[in-house]
Design a protein around this motif. Structure first.
Motif, short mmCIF file in Angstrom:
data_model
loop_
_atom_site.label_atom_id
_atom_site.label_comp_id
_atom_site.label_asym_id
_atom_site.label_seq_id
_atom_site.Cartn_x
_atom_site.Cartn_y
_atom_site.Cartn_z
N LEU A 98 -51.00 -65.72 -16.40
CA LEU A 98 -50.50 -64.47 -15.80
C LEU A 98 -51.65 -63.70 -15.16
CD1 LEU A 98 -48.00 -63.24 -18.55
CD2 LEU A 98 -47.42 -64.01 -16.25
N GLU A 99 -52.76 -63.65 -15.85
CA GLU A 99 -53.93 -62.93 -15.35
C GLU A 99 -54.44 -63.55 -14.05
OE1 GLU A 99 -55.82 -60.41 -16.37
OE2 GLU A 99 -57.76 -60.79 -15.41
N LEU A 100 -54.58 -64.87 -14.06
CA LEU A 100 -55.11 -65.55 -12.88
C LEU A 100 -54.16 -65.40 -11.69
CD1 LEU A 100 -56.55 -68.83 -14.45
CD2 LEU A 100 -57.84 -66.92 -13.50
N ARG A 101 -52.86 -65.38 -11.98
CA ARG A 101 -51.91 -65.30 -10.87
C ARG A 101 -51.79 -63.88 -10.34
NH1 ARG A 101 -50.45 -65.09 -6.96
NH2 ARG A 101 -48.54 -65.69 -5.89
N PHE A 102 -51.59 -62.94 -11.25
CA PHE A 102 -51.23 -61.60 -10.78
C PHE A 102 -52.43 -60.68 -10.56
CE2 PHE A 102 -46.93 -62.32 -10.58
CZ PHE A 102 -46.45 -62.94 -11.71
N HIS A 103 -53.54 -61.04 -11.13
CA HIS A 103 -54.70 -60.20 -10.86
C HIS A 103 -55.67 -60.85 -9.89
CE1 HIS A 103 -58.05 -57.44 -11.46
NE2 HIS A 103 -57.10 -56.61 -11.76
N HIS A 104 -55.77 -62.17 -9.97
CA HIS A 104 -56.74 -62.84 -9.11
C HIS A 104 -56.09 -63.64 -7.99
CE1 HIS A 104 -59.91 -61.62 -11.84
NE2 HIS A 104 -59.15 -62.02 -12.83
N ASP A 105 -54.76 -63.64 -7.96
CA ASP A 105 -54.01 -64.27 -6.87
C ASP A 105 -54.34 -65.75 -6.68
OD1 ASP A 105 -54.11 -61.29 -4.86
OD2 ASP A 105 -52.47 -62.13 -6.04
N LEU A 106 -54.55 -66.43 -7.77
CA LEU A 106 -54.76 -67.88 -7.65
C LEU A 106 -53.41 -68.57 -7.50
CD1 LEU A 106 -57.67 -67.26 -8.58
CD2 LEU A 106 -57.54 -69.27 -10.02
N SER A 107 -53.39 -69.61 -6.68
CA SER A 107 -52.15 -70.37 -6.49
C SER A 107 -51.97 -71.32 -7.68
CB SER A 107 -52.25 -71.19 -5.20
OG SER A 107 -53.28 -72.16 -5.35
N TYR A 108 -50.83 -72.00 -7.72
CA TYR A 108 -50.58 -72.98 -8.77
C TYR A 108 -51.71 -74.02 -8.79
CZ TYR A 108 -45.59 -71.58 -9.17
OH TYR A 108 -44.42 -70.89 -9.37
N ALA A 109 -52.03 -74.52 -7.58
CA ALA A 109 -53.05 -75.57 -7.48
C ALA A 109 -54.42 -75.07 -7.95
CB ALA A 109 -53.14 -76.08 -6.04
N GLU A 110 -54.76 -73.86 -7.58
CA GLU A 110 -56.06 -73.30 -7.99
C GLU A 110 -56.10 -73.07 -9.49
OE1 GLU A 110 -56.10 -69.93 -5.39
OE2 GLU A 110 -57.32 -70.94 -3.87
N MET A 111 -55.00 -72.60 -10.05
CA MET A 111 -54.96 -72.39 -11.50
C MET A 111 -55.06 -73.72 -12.23
SD MET A 111 -52.29 -69.32 -12.33
CE MET A 111 -50.97 -69.72 -11.19
N ALA A 112 -54.38 -74.75 -11.70
CA ALA A 112 -54.44 -76.07 -12.32
C ALA A 112 -55.88 -76.58 -12.34
CB ALA A 112 -53.54 -77.05 -11.57
N GLU A 113 -56.58 -76.36 -11.24
CA GLU A 113 -57.99 -76.77 -11.14
C GLU A 113 -58.84 -75.98 -12.12
OE1 GLU A 113 -59.18 -79.06 -8.49
OE2 GLU A 113 -60.86 -79.09 -9.88
N ALA A 114 -58.62 -74.67 -12.19
CA ALA A 114 -59.44 -73.81 -13.04
C ALA A 114 -59.22 -74.11 -14.52
CB ALA A 114 -59.13 -72.33 -12.75
N LEU A 115 -57.97 -74.39 -14.87
CA LEU A 115 -57.64 -74.57 -16.28
C LEU A 115 -57.72 -76.02 -16.72
CD1 LEU A 115 -54.57 -72.15 -16.32
CD2 LEU A 115 -56.81 -71.71 -17.32
N GLY A 116 -57.80 -76.93 -15.76
CA GLY A 116 -57.88 -78.35 -16.09
C GLY A 116 -56.57 -78.90 -16.64
N ILE A 117 -55.47 -78.38 -16.14
CA ILE A 117 -54.15 -78.85 -16.60
C ILE A 117 -53.32 -79.20 -15.36
CG2 ILE A 117 -54.18 -77.54 -18.74
CD1 ILE A 117 -52.51 -75.39 -17.45
N PRO A 118 -52.24 -79.98 -15.54
CA PRO A 118 -51.41 -80.34 -14.38
C PRO A 118 -50.73 -79.12 -13.77
CG PRO A 118 -50.91 -81.75 -16.27
CD PRO A 118 -51.78 -80.66 -16.77
N MET A 119 -50.47 -79.22 -12.47
CA MET A 119 -49.85 -78.11 -11.77
C MET A 119 -48.45 -77.83 -12.32
SD MET A 119 -49.99 -77.61 -7.70
CE MET A 119 -48.40 -78.13 -7.10
N GLY A 120 -47.74 -78.90 -12.70
CA GLY A 120 -46.41 -78.72 -13.28
C GLY A 120 -46.46 -77.89 -14.55
#
Lengths: 169, 159
Positions: A127-149
């Motif tokens: 939630l933080e990465l999406r709503f405060h830092h505006d990361l996309s699904y793909a960027e969050m998946a990369e940052a967290l090391g988990i699948p986009m799904g």
């Protein structure tokens, strides 16, 4: 044919330019990221430097990453976690903190805050990465090391929980 | 009609800017055609707005829980550990190897040393010749074969 050393130097210079550009584009966002997590401008600055030092050491991997910005946030995440483990998690800094402190929240926001605070760490972080830092699904998946799904489903679950809370009011 | 959970998920993707342009167009057309879907769209927009506002207003929500370090790796099947996977793989390989060995041995045994036991169909006496057996294998002691010419089954023991 160009000598391998020369090619390597050119590649390195290009990579360093990419890192420099990434630094300029992301510096503000990462500063805010560290400020929110550690509540200290001094710590945030240190962690920002450490993040980019680690990025420079892995500069060849930036090109291979699906999302350079996501990759950078992934490094920042690990840097922040390492700081918490070293006991450098939080040093209250009243100066910059005042910019981040919320105005008196209303009931609805307070209830939403409670709902989010009760979520697992990973979900809150998404939630933080999406709503405060505006990361996309793909960027969050990369940052967290988990699948986009997984990112998508966790985020949707979090929003469903919030919606249930809204509808129960 | 779209399933409610599918519509909700697509609307969330739309609010978050994650829908590709063609999918977004289709969804907009669906919303225009199905009036009830617009209420759902409005509800999703409210929730996304609330989430954004809450996260931005409460920085303490971004801090990890006390004692948290790195996040645990996401495992798609948490009940499967590597040791169990290895053991299962060994069992599967052994079973396949056993099946193959049995089949090969059954083939190699050929048609020798069989005793004919019984015969069904018509009034033929036991011991009548049977056709080529259908089931072969190391563990198969008996074989059943159909004799089309005599219209009956013969059971023979493999040796």
């Amino acid at each position: 044919m160009l000598a391998p050393t020369y090619l390597w130097e050119r590649m390195r210079r290009r990579e360093m330019k990419d890192v420099e550009q990434l630094y300029l584009d992301s510096r503000q966002a990462l500063t805010v990221y560290f400020l929110r997590r550690h509540r200290s401008a001094h710590v945030a600055e240190d962690l920002l430097q450490e993040t980019f030092l680690r990025l420079i050491r892995r500069v060849e991997q930036v090109r291979l990453a699906g999302s350079p910005r996501g990759y950078l946030f992934g490094i920042a995440r690990h840097v922040s976690a390492d700081a918490w483990r070293r006991g450098q998690g939080e040093q209250s800094d009243q100066g910059r903190l005042a910019e981040l402190e919320a105005p008196r929240p209303d009931q609805r926001l307070a209830a939403a805050r409670e709902t989010i605070a009760g979520m697992p760490d990973l979900q809150r972080e998404i939630l933080e990465l999406r709503f405060h830092h505006d990361l996309s699904y793909a960027e969050m998946a990369e940052a967290l090391g988990i699948p986009m799904g997984t990112v998508r489903s966790r985020l949707h679950n979090a929003l469903h929980l919030l919606r249930e809370q809204l509808e129960n009011e | 009609m779209m399933k409610p959970e599918t519509l909700s998920a697509l609307l969330m993707d739309r609010e978050l800017g994650e829908l590709p342009p063609d999918a977004r167009e289709l969804l907009e057309a669906y919303l225009a055609l199905v009036p009830g879907a617009q209420f759902e769209a409005a509800a999703v927009a409210r929730v996304v707005g609330l989430a954004r506002e809450t996260v931005c207003q409460f920085p303490d929500l971004s801090r990890p829980a006390p004692g948290a370090g790195r996040h645990p790796k996401i495992r798609p099947l948490p009940w499967l550990r590597s040791g169990q996977v290895r053991a299962a793989a060994v069992v599967v390989v052994a079973a396949v190897a056993g099946l193959w060995a049995g089949y090969q041995t059954g083939l190699a045994a050929g048609a020798s040393g069989r005793a004919k036991l019984a015969y069904s169909g018509g009034d033929r006496a036991p011991g009548a010749e049977a056709g080529r057996p259908r089931y072969e294998g190391l563990w198969t002691r008996y074989r059943v074969a159909y004799d089309g010419a005599r219209k009956g089954f013969a059971v023979e023991e493999c040796r």
